[in-house]
Design a protein around this motif. Structure first.
Motif, PDB file in Angstrom:
ATOM      1  N   SER A 260       0.880  -1.174   0.000  1.00 33.42           N
ATOM      2  CA  SER A 260       0.000   0.000   0.000  1.00 33.42           C
ATOM      3  C   SER A 260       0.916   1.223   0.000  1.00 33.42           C
ATOM      4  N   HIS A 261       0.556   2.277   0.711  1.00 34.81           N
ATOM      5  CA  HIS A 261       1.402   3.460   0.711  1.00 34.81           C
ATOM      6  C   HIS A 261       1.125   4.304   1.952  1.00 34.81           C
ATOM      7  N   LYS A 270       3.408  -4.671   2.935  1.00 32.75           N
ATOM      8  CA  LYS A 270       2.466  -5.269   3.877  1.00 32.75           C
ATOM      9  C   LYS A 270       2.761  -6.744   4.107  1.00 32.75           C
ATOM     10  N   LYS A 404      -6.677   0.867  -1.214  1.00 30.74           N
ATOM     11  CA  LYS A 404      -5.358   1.395  -0.856  1.00 30.74           C
ATOM     12  C   LYS A 404      -4.239   0.455  -1.285  1.00 30.74           C
ATOM     13  N   SER A 405      -4.452  -0.841  -1.175  1.00 31.26           N
ATOM     14  CA  SER A 405      -3.390  -1.804  -1.439  1.00 31.26           C
ATOM     15  C   SER A 405      -3.484  -2.363  -2.860  1.00 31.26           C
ATOM     16  N   ARG A 406      -2.370  -2.914  -3.320  1.00 28.27           N
ATOM     17  CA  ARG A 406      -2.296  -3.560  -4.623  1.00 28.27           C
ATOM     18  C   ARG A 406      -1.487  -4.844  -4.489  1.00 28.27           C
TER      19      ARG A 406
END
Length: 429
Positions: A260-261, A270, A404-406
């Motif tokens: 994520s960031h 993560k 938010k995450s990838r």
């Protein structure tokens, strides 16, 4: 076959010839994963030897252990019952020849891993057909097509009083009242808000009579669309135009980075996941559209069905893919490479291989890793509604845009390079 059976078959074949549109679709993908019934394998279902993952055939392994005599078979059963690793058992049972025996009774997967000697503790398997071959179920493809059609309904077909603002208003109401607080509510919220209306609020007009089926399955317009399973994803090698051998449908176990960031858009590490995937996918399936059946459906509120041909379906999928792509381009433009928790998060290859292109070269996104934008029409809602849905249904991340995450895939050299699930669909000539 009786004369009656033969006559019925002739009538059915005539109906198909006159009313069915059927096309063979070639499916290509850089890399993908379609999940199985179980989200991860038990320790007794695989063995890691260096950079190779072995998936033993349980029956073959049991027979081999039985031939070795002693308590090996009973120990194997105890290992399964206790959900323990079988590596030590295999080494003891087969001695110096244990790796040769493992090769004889197992499917093998190269392990793409960044660090030499790295071991994996959890492995997500890919779905298999009844004879153990990797494939893509037609239901997975049809489900993605359904989401694309829902997106099309919302963009072009739905009256304002049933459109985005009305759905958002109801979503805000339910979210404020805790209406997405459990899995059951989350799973079916889209059905009650819009899917049942757009896909199932139809009467059927057939041979001059109007019918109102009680079952929503019988009122679903996608009854008229059949999508076959793909051909098995069998590993093969072909020569390209330059005469170089290229591998297709290559099964691998890949490290998937979940990232994520931070608030300043520096990348945040993560977790790693190890996933059975297929690289450089080349397969095919069939879409069949019963155009006569489709003509029976008439929406009770006058909404037009947005497709009448298979080409329409592919166009709808492409439009949805482009909208997803635009969101991904925006995300990856903002993300900044970083080193976090000892992990180098350099996504330059992801940008160069995928999102540097403003026009989406793919038709659809399938399977695990496609995320909230790939499996829902969440991208059309206001950012604050997207965030509230994410926080209610997933892992809360207040004050961050959703999702938010990838998930990205590490290649065999240890570089983050791939994005899972993007597929091209082309009609075979």
């Amino acid at each position: 076959m009786t004369n009656s059976d033969s006559s019925a078959l002739t009538i059915f074949n005539t109906y198909k010839t006159q009313n069915y549109e059927s096309k063979t679709i070639e499916l290509r993908s850089p890399i993908l994963h379609i999940g199985a019934e179980v989200s991860q394998l038990n320790p007794f279902e695989y063995v890691q030897v260096g950079t190779t993952i072995y998936l033993p055939n349980p029956e073959a392994l049991a027979q081999a252990l039985l031939k070795q005599g002693g308590r090996f078979l009973q120990d194997y059963m105890a290992t399964i019952e206790n959900k323990e690793s079988i590596t030590s058992l295999i080494k003891v049972a087969f001695g110096d020849a244990w790796q040769d025996k493992l090769k004889q009774i197992s499917d093998r997967r190269p392990l793409w891993t960044q660090d030499e000697g790295q071991t994996i503790s959890m492995l997500r398997p890919m779905i298999r057909n009844g004879i153990g071959q990797l494939y893509i179920p037609g239901s997975s493809i049809k489900g993605a097509i359904r989401t694309a059609i829902a997106n099309c309904f919302l963009n072009y077909q739905i009256p304002p009083n049933q459109g985005i603002s009305a759905i958002e208003s109801e979503l805000r109401k339910r979210l404020s009242q805790g209406g997405l607080g459990n899995n059951q509510q989350q799973k079916f919220v889209d059905d009650t808000l819009f899917m049942d209306n757009w896909f199932g609020d139809y009467s059927l007009q057939y041979q001059g009579k109007e019918y109102h089926p009680s079952s929503i399955q019988n009122r679903d317009i996608l009854r008229a669309v059949k999508v076959s399973d793909t051909s098995p994803l069998v590993k093969q090698t072909r020569k390209n135009k330059r005469g170089k051998k290229v591998g297709f449908n290559s099964p691998v176990v890949a490290e998937v980075i979940v990232s994520s960031h931070f608030q300043d858009w520096l990348a945040k590490y993560k977790a790693p996941l190890y996933v059975e995937m297929v690289r450089n996918v080349r397969t095919e399936f069939t879409i069949t559209l019963d155009q006569e059946m489709l003509s029976w459906f008439h929406h009770n509120q006058g909404i037009d069905i947005p497709f009448s041909t298979i080409d329409d379906l592919l166009r709808i999928c492409q439009e949805f893919a482009q909208q997803q792509w635009d969101k991904q381009v925006e995300y990856w433009q903002n993300l900044r490479n970083n080193r976090h928790r000892g992990k180098s998060l350099n996504f330059d290859r992801v940008w160069d291989n995928f999102y540097v292109k403003p026009d989406c070269p793919y038709t659809l996104r399938l399977g695990w890793g496609s995320g909230l934008f790939g499996t829902t029409i969440n991208h059309v809602f206001a950012p604050d509604v997207q965030q509230q849905i994410r926080d209610a249904c997933g892992i809360a991340a207040p004050n961050f845009a959703a999702p938010k995450s990838r998930r990205t895939v590490v290649n065999s050299q240890g570089d983050i390079q791939y994005v899972p699930g993007w597929v091209k669909l082309n009609v075979r000539g």
